[in-house]
Design an enzyme around this catalytic site. Structure first.
Site: not given
Length: 277
Positions: A21, A51, A159, A179, A181, A221
Site C-alpha cells: 500500500r 524507546h 495490524c 496480520r 508485521a 521487511l
C-alpha cells in the site's frame, strides 16, 4: 533475542518481493511464530536500543480507550504523528475497539474488562480474546489516513488484530495474531507491548506469567530497512532485562508510567529507519 534475529534471517533468506500500500516495496513471508518464556526475562530487543517510553505510553493510551494523538505528544511519543489529523484524531483505532466496541444498539463492550472477569471466574475458558479488527471501521485504501478519519474510519487498518489468553498451572500466557508485521520497526514494539500487557493482566488476576506467543501473517521487511536489518543481524544479543511492576493498581485501567521499571536493559545503539506511511 535470538527468536527475533532468526525471523530477520528467515525473511532476508526466503522472503519474496512484494508491492504494498505504501509504495515502498517489501520482502515478505507468510506465516511465522515466535515464543517467549516471560519467566526467563522481558522480551525487549537488545540488538538495537528501543524507546521504552513510547511502548509504555502507547499501551496506557490504548487501555484508556483514547484515539487522539495529543496524549502521546504530551509525553514525547511521536509514533502516530504521520497518521493523525491536524487535531490529533486517529479514528476508531485500537483503544476504541479494546474498551468501547460498539454494538448495533449503540451500547459498547469493554473487551479488556470482560477478559479479566473471565480470567477470575473461569480461567479455563477458550473465549478470552480481544479483537481490534472491526471491518465496519476499516479505512478506504484509496484515501489518505486523514481523509479516512474525517469520514469516521480508522486512520490505519488494524495490524495487531487480535489476542487470546490461556491459563495453565497458574500461569497466564498470551498469543497475538498480527496480520501485517513491519518486522524492523513495528514488531519489536509489539512484542514488548503485549508482553507488558500480559504481566499487567497476570498481576490483576493473581497469576504468574507464562509465555507470550507472537504469530504473524504477512511478515515483511520494507525495502528501505533491509540494510538496517543486516546490521542488526550482525550484532550479538545481550541477556534479557527484567520487568518490575512497583505497585498493584485497583484495576487494569489505573496503571501509570512510573509503575514500571526495566532492570538490567543493555542494548546496542539505536538504528535509524524511516516509517512507511
Amino acid at each position: 533475542m535470538k527468536q527475533y534475529l532468526d525471523l530477520l534471517k528467515h525473511i532476508t533468506e526466503t522472503g519474496v518481493a512484494k508491492g504494498d500500500r505504501t509504495g515502498t516495496g517489501t520482502r515478505s513471508v507468510f506465516g511465522y511464530q515466535m515464543r517467549f518464556n516471560l519467566e526467563e526475562g522481558f522480551p525487549l530487543v537488545t540488538t538495537k536500543k528501543l524507546h521504552l517510553k513510547s511502548i509504555v505510553y502507547e499501551l496506557l493510551w490504548f487501555l484508556n480507550g483514547d484515539t487522539n494523538n495529543q496524549y502521546l505528544k504530551e509525553h514525547g511519543v511521536r509514533i502516530w504523528d504521520e497518521w493523525a489529523t491536524e487535531t490529533g484524531d486517529l479514528g476508531p483505532i485500537y483503544g476504541r475497539q479494546w474498551v468501547a466496541w460498539e454494538k448495533p444498539n449503540g451500547d459498547t463492550i469493554n473487551q479488556i474488562e470482560e477478559v479479566i472477569q473471565t480470567l477470575k471466574k473461569n480461567p479455563n475458558s477458550r473465549r478470552m480474546l480481544v479483537s481490534a479488527w472491526n471491518p465496519a471501521d476499516l479505512p478506504d485504501e484509496s484515501m489518505s489516513p486523514q481523509e479516512n478519519v474525517k469520514q469516521g474510519r480508522m486512520a490505519l487498518a488494524t495490524c495487531h488484530a487480535f489476542f487470546q489468553f490461556y491459563v495453565a498451572n497458574g500461569k497466564l500466557s498470551c498469543q497475538l495474531y498480527q496480520r501485517s508485521a513491519d518486522t524492523f520497526l513495528g514488531v519489536p514494539f509489539n512484542i514488548a507491548s503485549y508482553a507488558l500487557l500480559t504481566h499487567m493482566i497476570a498481576q490483576q488476576t493473581d497469576l504468574e506469567v507464562g509465555e507470550f506467543v507472537w504469530t504473524g501473517g504477512d511478515v515483511h521487511l520494507y525495502n528501505n530497512t533491509l540494510e538496517q536489518a543486516e546490521l542488526q543481524m550482525s550484532r550479538t544479543p545481550y541477556a534479557l532485562p527484567k520487568l518490575k511492576i512497583k505497585r498493584k493498581p485497583p484495576s487494569i485501567f489505573d496503571y501509570e508510567f512510573d509503575d514500571f521499571e526495566i532492570e538490567g536493559y543493555e542494548s546496542h545503539p539505536h538504528i535509524k529507519a524511516v516509517v512507511s506511511v
